[in-house]
Design an enzyme around this catalytic site. Structure first.
Site, PDB file in Angstrom:
ATOM      1  N   ASN A  97       0.836  -1.207   0.000  1.00 53.53           N
ATOM      2  CA  ASN A  97       0.000   0.000   0.000  1.00 53.53           C
ATOM      3  C   ASN A  97       0.864   1.247   0.000  1.00 53.53           C
ATOM      4  O   ASN A  97       1.956   1.279   0.586  1.00 53.53           O
ATOM      5  CB  ASN A  97      -1.012  -0.003   1.159  1.00 53.53           C
ATOM      6  CG  ASN A  97      -0.402  -0.152   2.528  1.00 53.53           C
ATOM      7  OD1 ASN A  97       0.652  -0.760   2.686  1.00 53.53           O
ATOM      8  ND2 ASN A  97      -1.063   0.386   3.532  1.00 53.53           N
ATOM      9  N   VAL A  98       0.354   2.262  -0.689  1.00 54.79           N
ATOM     10  CA  VAL A  98       1.050   3.546  -0.830  1.00 54.79           C
ATOM     11  C   VAL A  98       0.050   4.646  -0.504  1.00 54.79           C
ATOM     12  O   VAL A  98      -0.860   4.925  -1.295  1.00 54.79           O
ATOM     13  CB  VAL A  98       1.612   3.719  -2.262  1.00 54.79           C
ATOM     14  CG1 VAL A  98       2.310   5.071  -2.394  1.00 54.79           C
ATOM     15  CG2 VAL A  98       2.581   2.589  -2.601  1.00 54.79           C
ATOM     16  N   GLU A  99       0.187   5.220   0.681  1.00 50.02           N
ATOM     17  CA  GLU A  99      -0.778   6.231   1.130  1.00 50.02           C
ATOM     18  C   GLU A  99      -0.420   7.603   0.586  1.00 50.02           C
ATOM     19  O   GLU A  99       0.630   7.797  -0.052  1.00 50.02           O
ATOM     20  CB  GLU A  99      -0.858   6.201   2.661  1.00 50.02           C
ATOM     21  CG  GLU A  99      -1.365   4.848   3.141  1.00 50.02           C
ATOM     22  CD  GLU A  99      -1.630   4.776   4.628  1.00 50.02           C
ATOM     23  OE1 GLU A  99      -1.164   5.656   5.381  1.00 50.02           O
ATOM     24  OE2 GLU A  99      -2.316   3.819   5.031  1.00 50.02           O
ATOM     25  N   CYS A 105      -4.132   0.853  -2.548  1.00 48.08           N
ATOM     26  CA  CYS A 105      -4.029  -0.403  -1.800  1.00 48.08           C
ATOM     27  C   CYS A 105      -2.899  -1.257  -2.387  1.00 48.08           C
ATOM     28  O   CYS A 105      -2.484  -1.070  -3.538  1.00 48.08           O
ATOM     29  CB  CYS A 105      -5.330  -1.183  -1.898  1.00 48.08           C
ATOM     30  SG  CYS A 105      -6.671  -0.565  -0.858  1.00 48.08           S
ATOM     31  N   GLU A 112      -3.082  -4.133  -3.472  1.00 47.55           N
ATOM     32  CA  GLU A 112      -3.549  -4.858  -4.656  1.00 47.55           C
ATOM     33  C   GLU A 112      -3.384  -4.024  -5.922  1.00 47.55           C
ATOM     34  O   GLU A 112      -3.218  -4.571  -7.021  1.00 47.55           O
ATOM     35  CB  GLU A 112      -5.018  -5.261  -4.481  1.00 47.55           C
ATOM     36  CG  GLU A 112      -5.263  -6.283  -3.381  1.00 47.55           C
ATOM     37  CD  GLU A 112      -5.440  -5.663  -1.997  1.00 47.55           C
ATOM     38  OE1 GLU A 112      -5.016  -4.512  -1.774  1.00 47.55           O
ATOM     39  OE2 GLU A 112      -6.016  -6.352  -1.135  1.00 47.55           O
ATOM     40  N   CYS A 142     -10.043  -5.379   0.274  1.00 48.89           N
ATOM     41  CA  CYS A 142     -11.217  -4.513   0.406  1.00 48.89           C
ATOM     42  C   CYS A 142     -12.122  -4.719  -0.812  1.00 48.89           C
ATOM     43  O   CYS A 142     -11.736  -5.374  -1.792  1.00 48.89           O
ATOM     44  CB  CYS A 142     -10.789  -3.050   0.539  1.00 48.89           C
ATOM     45  SG  CYS A 142     -10.248  -2.294  -1.006  1.00 48.89           S
ATOM     46  N   CYS A 153     -10.775  -3.728  -4.198  1.00 47.79           N
ATOM     47  CA  CYS A 153      -9.691  -4.593  -4.670  1.00 47.79           C
ATOM     48  C   CYS A 153     -10.194  -5.976  -5.063  1.00 47.79           C
ATOM     49  O   CYS A 153      -9.589  -6.643  -5.905  1.00 47.79           O
ATOM     50  CB  CYS A 153      -8.596  -4.652  -3.623  1.00 47.79           C
ATOM     51  SG  CYS A 153      -7.740  -3.066  -3.510  1.00 47.79           S
TER      52      CYS A 153
HETATM   53  N1  THU Z   1      -5.349  -1.581   2.389  1.00 43.37           N
HETATM   54  C1  THU Z   1      -4.783  -2.307   1.383  1.00 43.37           C
HETATM   55  O1  THU Z   1      -3.662  -2.043   0.966  1.00 43.37           O
HETATM   56  N2  THU Z   1      -5.512  -3.317   0.848  1.00 43.37           N
HETATM   57  C2  THU Z   1      -6.745  -3.704   1.271  1.00 43.37           C
HETATM   58  O2  THU Z   1      -7.360  -4.561   0.653  1.00 43.37           O
HETATM   59  C3  THU Z   1      -7.278  -3.118   2.499  1.00 43.37           C
HETATM   60  C4  THU Z   1      -6.665  -1.816   2.907  1.00 43.37           C
HETATM   61  C5  THU Z   1      -4.583  -0.444   2.939  1.00 43.37           C
HETATM   62  C6  THU Z   1      -5.070   0.899   2.499  1.00 43.37           C
HETATM   63  C7  THU Z   1      -4.572   1.792   3.618  1.00 43.37           C
HETATM   64  O3  THU Z   1      -3.274   2.223   3.308  1.00 43.37           O
HETATM   65  C8  THU Z   1      -4.533   0.880   4.830  1.00 43.37           C
HETATM   66  O4  THU Z   1      -4.639  -0.445   4.349  1.00 43.37           O
HETATM   67  C9  THU Z   1      -5.634   1.138   5.829  1.00 43.37           C
HETATM   68  O5  THU Z   1      -6.877   1.095   5.222  1.00 43.37           O
END
Ligand code: THU
Length: 131
Positions: free
Chosen positions: A45-47, A56, A58, A89, A92
């Site tokens: 994940n890259v915020e 996400c 994915e 999620c 994804c």
């Molecule tokens: N996140 C993912 O990378 N994949 C998912 O399927 C669920 C959520 C990440 C997004 C965010 O950076 C962190 O988890 C909290 O939601």
């Protein structure tokens, strides 16, 4: 194809989670998948300061898939920073459906499931031609 090496995928997902950029949620995620040609693709994940722009794990995995020549996803796992298996999620799940469909096996906290169990009655590419 031989049996899926789930331990190798879990290890790739954990390694990916260590690369996560998650300064806002501090929730690291790593995802890894086996591709039909034997490749393993991964993502983290890259915020973003614009929280809703967050990618996400994915998303990175699918980008890795397409950049590396495409193919179908055969087996998928993702984990958090503690190494625990988590579910993709909703958004994804749709991404995974596009590139794996019903043939994709997903590791869930309740065991290995088919993608049709993870995203029942999915909307997909066939719906666009079936008009
Ligand atoms: N996140 C993912 O990378 N994949 C998912 O399927 C669920 C959520 C990440 C997004 C965010 O950076 C962190 O988890 C909290 O939601």
């Amino acid at each position: 194809m031989n049996a899926v090496d789930w331990a190798a995928l879990q290890s790739a997902a954990r390694a990916a989670s260590e690369r996560a950029y998650a300064p806002y949620s501090h929730y690291r995620v790593g995802a890894a998948a086996l591709v039909s040609d034997g490749r393993v693709v991964a993502g983290c994940n890259v915020e973003n300061a614009g929280y809703g722009v967050t990618l996400c794990a994915e998303c990175g995995l699918v980008s890795d898939l397409v950049l590396g020549g495409g193919g179908r996803l055969i087996a998928f796992t993702c984990c958090n920073g503690d190494g625990a298996v988590i579910m993709p999620c909703g958004r994804c799940r749709q991404l995974l459906w596009e590139h794996g469909g019903d043939g994709l096996l997903v590791e869930t906290p309740e065991g290995i499931r088919g993608m049709a169990d993870v995203l029942p009655q999915a909307f997909g590419p066939e719906d666009l031609v079936r008009r």
